[in-house]
Motif scaffolding. Structure first.
Motif, PDB file in Angstrom:
ATOM      1  N   VAL A  63      43.350  29.788  39.753  1.00 57.03           N
ATOM      2  CA  VAL A  63      42.087  30.058  40.427  1.00 57.03           C
ATOM      3  C   VAL A  63      42.129  31.343  41.017  1.00 57.03           C
ATOM      4  N   ILE A  64      41.189  31.949  40.638  1.00 58.90           N
ATOM      5  CA  ILE A  64      41.022  33.510  41.408  1.00 58.90           C
ATOM      6  C   ILE A  64      39.839  33.386  42.061  1.00 58.90           C
ATOM      7  N   TYR A  65      39.872  33.823  43.373  1.00 64.47           N
ATOM      8  CA  TYR A  65      38.860  33.876  44.303  1.00 64.47           C
ATOM      9  C   TYR A  65      38.465  35.158  45.258  1.00 64.47           C
ATOM     10  N   ASP A  66      37.395  35.862  44.904  1.00 67.57           N
ATOM     11  CA  ASP A  66      37.313  36.999  45.805  1.00 67.57           C
ATOM     12  C   ASP A  66      36.673  36.508  46.976  1.00 67.57           C
ATOM     13  N   THR A  67      37.229  36.860  48.021  1.00 74.29           N
ATOM     14  CA  THR A  67      36.707  36.278  49.337  1.00 74.29           C
ATOM     15  C   THR A  67      35.654  37.165  49.953  1.00 74.29           C
ATOM     16  N   VAL A  68      35.324  38.483  49.492  1.00 71.62           N
ATOM     17  CA  VAL A  68      34.203  39.152  49.636  1.00 71.62           C
ATOM     18  C   VAL A  68      33.137  38.785  49.129  1.00 71.62           C
ATOM     19  N   ALA A  69      33.308  38.952  47.536  1.00 68.54           N
ATOM     20  CA  ALA A  69      32.065  38.767  46.783  1.00 68.54           C
ATOM     21  C   ALA A  69      31.827  37.338  46.544  1.00 68.54           C
ATOM     22  N   GLU A  70      32.518  36.548  47.033  1.00 65.84           N
ATOM     23  CA  GLU A  70      32.580  35.023  47.168  1.00 65.84           C
ATOM     24  C   GLU A  70      32.295  34.626  45.651  1.00 65.84           C
ATOM     25  N   SER A  71      33.046  35.107  44.756  1.00 57.61           N
ATOM     26  CA  SER A  71      33.060  34.659  43.249  1.00 57.61           C
ATOM     27  C   SER A  71      34.298  34.077  43.090  1.00 57.61           C
ATOM     28  N   ASP A 100      42.590  43.556  46.670  1.00 58.33           N
ATOM     29  CA  ASP A 100      42.924  43.404  47.930  1.00 58.33           C
ATOM     30  C   ASP A 100      42.140  42.298  48.519  1.00 58.33           C
ATOM     31  N   ASN A 101      41.190  41.578  48.101  1.00 58.21           N
ATOM     32  CA  ASN A 101      40.486  40.772  48.633  1.00 58.21           C
ATOM     33  C   ASN A 101      40.634  39.302  48.001  1.00 58.21           C
ATOM     34  N   LEU A 102      41.618  39.202  47.056  1.00 56.73           N
ATOM     35  CA  LEU A 102      41.732  38.056  46.229  1.00 56.73           C
ATOM     36  C   LEU A 102      42.507  36.977  46.831  1.00 56.73           C
ATOM     37  N   ALA A 103      42.235  35.671  46.653  1.00 54.14           N
ATOM     38  CA  ALA A 103      43.022  34.633  46.960  1.00 54.14           C
ATOM     39  C   ALA A 103      43.130  33.899  45.582  1.00 54.14           C
ATOM     40  N   ILE A 104      44.705  33.840  45.211  1.00 52.04           N
ATOM     41  CA  ILE A 104      44.708  33.104  44.004  1.00 52.04           C
ATOM     42  C   ILE A 104      45.862  32.099  44.096  1.00 52.04           C
ATOM     43  N   TYR A 105      45.427  30.944  43.236  1.00 55.44           N
ATOM     44  CA  TYR A 105      46.095  29.553  43.337  1.00 55.44           C
ATOM     45  C   TYR A 105      46.534  29.334  41.961  1.00 55.44           C
ATOM     46  N   SER A 106      47.659  28.328  41.749  1.00 50.60           N
ATOM     47  CA  SER A 106      47.813  27.647  40.529  1.00 50.60           C
ATOM     48  C   SER A 106      47.862  26.216  40.903  1.00 50.60           C
ATOM     49  N   PHE A 107      47.486  25.405  40.052  1.00 51.98           N
ATOM     50  CA  PHE A 107      48.074  23.884  40.248  1.00 51.98           C
ATOM     51  C   PHE A 107      47.920  23.347  38.743  1.00 51.98           C
ATOM     52  N   ALA A 108      48.275  22.060  38.780  1.00 50.42           N
ATOM     53  CA  ALA A 108      48.438  21.136  37.271  1.00 50.42           C
ATOM     54  C   ALA A 108      47.677  19.967  37.641  1.00 50.42           C
ATOM     55  N   THR A 109      47.305  19.398  36.551  1.00 52.73           N
ATOM     56  CA  THR A 109      46.676  18.002  36.298  1.00 52.73           C
ATOM     57  C   THR A 109      47.307  17.326  35.265  1.00 52.73           C
ATOM     58  N   LEU A 154      49.380  31.817  45.290  1.00 54.29           N
ATOM     59  CA  LEU A 154      50.191  32.920  44.905  1.00 54.29           C
ATOM     60  C   LEU A 154      49.796  34.167  45.417  1.00 54.29           C
ATOM     61  N   ALA A 155      48.734  34.522  46.046  1.00 55.96           N
ATOM     62  CA  ALA A 155      48.385  35.625  46.829  1.00 55.96           C
ATOM     63  C   ALA A 155      47.142  35.471  47.707  1.00 55.96           C
ATOM     64  N   SER A 156      47.137  36.068  48.644  1.00 58.94           N
ATOM     65  CA  SER A 156      46.142  35.897  49.750  1.00 58.94           C
ATOM     66  C   SER A 156      45.624  37.366  50.147  1.00 58.94           C
ATOM     67  N   PRO A 157      44.337  37.446  50.562  1.00 62.31           N
ATOM     68  CA  PRO A 157      43.754  38.593  50.923  1.00 62.31           C
ATOM     69  C   PRO A 157      44.641  39.174  52.309  1.00 62.31           C
ATOM     70  N   THR A 158      44.373  40.200  52.556  1.00 66.86           N
ATOM     71  CA  THR A 158      45.111  41.136  53.665  1.00 66.86           C
ATOM     72  C   THR A 158      44.431  40.767  54.829  1.00 66.86           C
ATOM     73  N   GLU A 159      42.986  40.448  54.600  1.00 66.93           N
ATOM     74  CA  GLU A 159      42.110  40.072  55.873  1.00 66.93           C
ATOM     75  C   GLU A 159      41.571  38.643  55.686  1.00 66.93           C
ATOM     76  N   ASN A 160      41.861  38.055  56.618  1.00 65.01           N
ATOM     77  CA  ASN A 160      41.322  36.560  56.679  1.00 65.01           C
ATOM     78  C   ASN A 160      40.327  36.265  57.371  1.00 65.01           C
ATOM     79  N   GLU A 161      39.365  37.053  57.717  1.00 63.80           N
ATOM     80  CA  GLU A 161      38.201  36.599  58.458  1.00 63.80           C
ATOM     81  C   GLU A 161      37.012  36.955  57.353  1.00 63.80           C
ATOM     82  N   GLU A 162      36.174  35.925  57.572  1.00 67.72           N
ATOM     83  CA  GLU A 162      34.837  36.244  57.038  1.00 67.72           C
ATOM     84  C   GLU A 162      33.756  36.198  58.004  1.00 67.72           C
TER      85      GLU A 162
END
Length: 235
Positions: free
Chosen positions: A171-179, A205-214, A227-235
């Protein structure tokens, strides 16, 4: 409060329009009706941060809906998807309400978002939750080429809740673009590399990235791993 008599009525309850009805406890045939107040309860200084935090998690659930549907299959009491996502992340204090101007007294006449903003701890966010074993996934990002590389290691733990054909997701989430992008990687039993070219609007630099299984059928998930989180955690 008002009362209305309905001859022959044995009982009535519930809402209709702007009224709530219930049967008089000792007088058969008497239905009590009460108008619902149109006033919105005002939040005080103690409740406004919670309201803003809750709103931010609900907002995330809409932006990450495709991932959440996979990551939160129905549990034993029938909850699934966004409801579970919101409940678990609020319980884990993933979001908090921060007063925008700490030097200004909180006003009962202002809405919570006018005085508070949300800070989301993306490194603690769960986009999936369950008893399945977490997959072995590592991530590297080349900022120049905008390529995210997911490397998987086949790791089946004997006696644990895992199978070779478990599906693994990123899962790749851009915390600023909200995509949000969700991409199926390789099955748990495979070693290998999967590359994803990031769209132009996704800033590394804005990405929050995760992995999981089902499971292969998708009826049980693992907890997600950040796996990665943005350097700035405020919205």
């Amino acid at each position: 409060m008002s009362k209305e008599v309905e001859p022959g009525a044995t009982g009535r309850s519930g809402k209709r329009g702007n009224e709530v009805f219930w049967t008089h406890p000792t007088k058969p045939g008497i239905i009590i009706a009460r108008a619902i107040s149109a006033k919105i309860a005002k939040l005080d200084e103690a409740r406004k941060p919670h309201a803003v935090a809750f709103g931010s998690i609900c907002h995330l659930s809409q932006r990450m809906v495709k991932a959440i549907r996979l990551g939160f299959p129905k549990n034993a009491v029938g909850q699934k998807g966004a409801n579970l996502f919101t409940k678990i992340n609020m319980k884990n204090a993933v979001a908090e309400g921060i007063q925008t101007d700490p030097n200004t007294p909180v006003s009962m006449n202002k809405k919570a978002p006018e005085e508070f903003h949300a800070r989301i701890h993306y490194d603690r966010l769960l986009v999936a939750q369950g008893s399945l074993e977490e997959p072995e996934v590592t991530l590297t990002i080349d900022k120049e080429t905008r390529i995210a590389t997911f490397t998987q290691e086949s790791k089946i733990i004997e006696g644990a809740i895992n199978e070779k054909n478990d599906r693994v997701y990123a899962v790749i989430y851009d915390t600023v673009a909200e995509s949000c992008i969700i991409r199926e990687l390789r099955q748990r039993g495979e070693n290998g590399v999967t590359t994803i070219l990031l769209p132009e609007r996704y800033a590394p630099d804005n990405l929050a990235i995760y992995s999981f299984a089902t499971t292969y059928r998708g009826d049980v998930a693992s907890n997600s791993h950040c796996l990665a989180s943005p350097t700035e955690n405020e919205e």
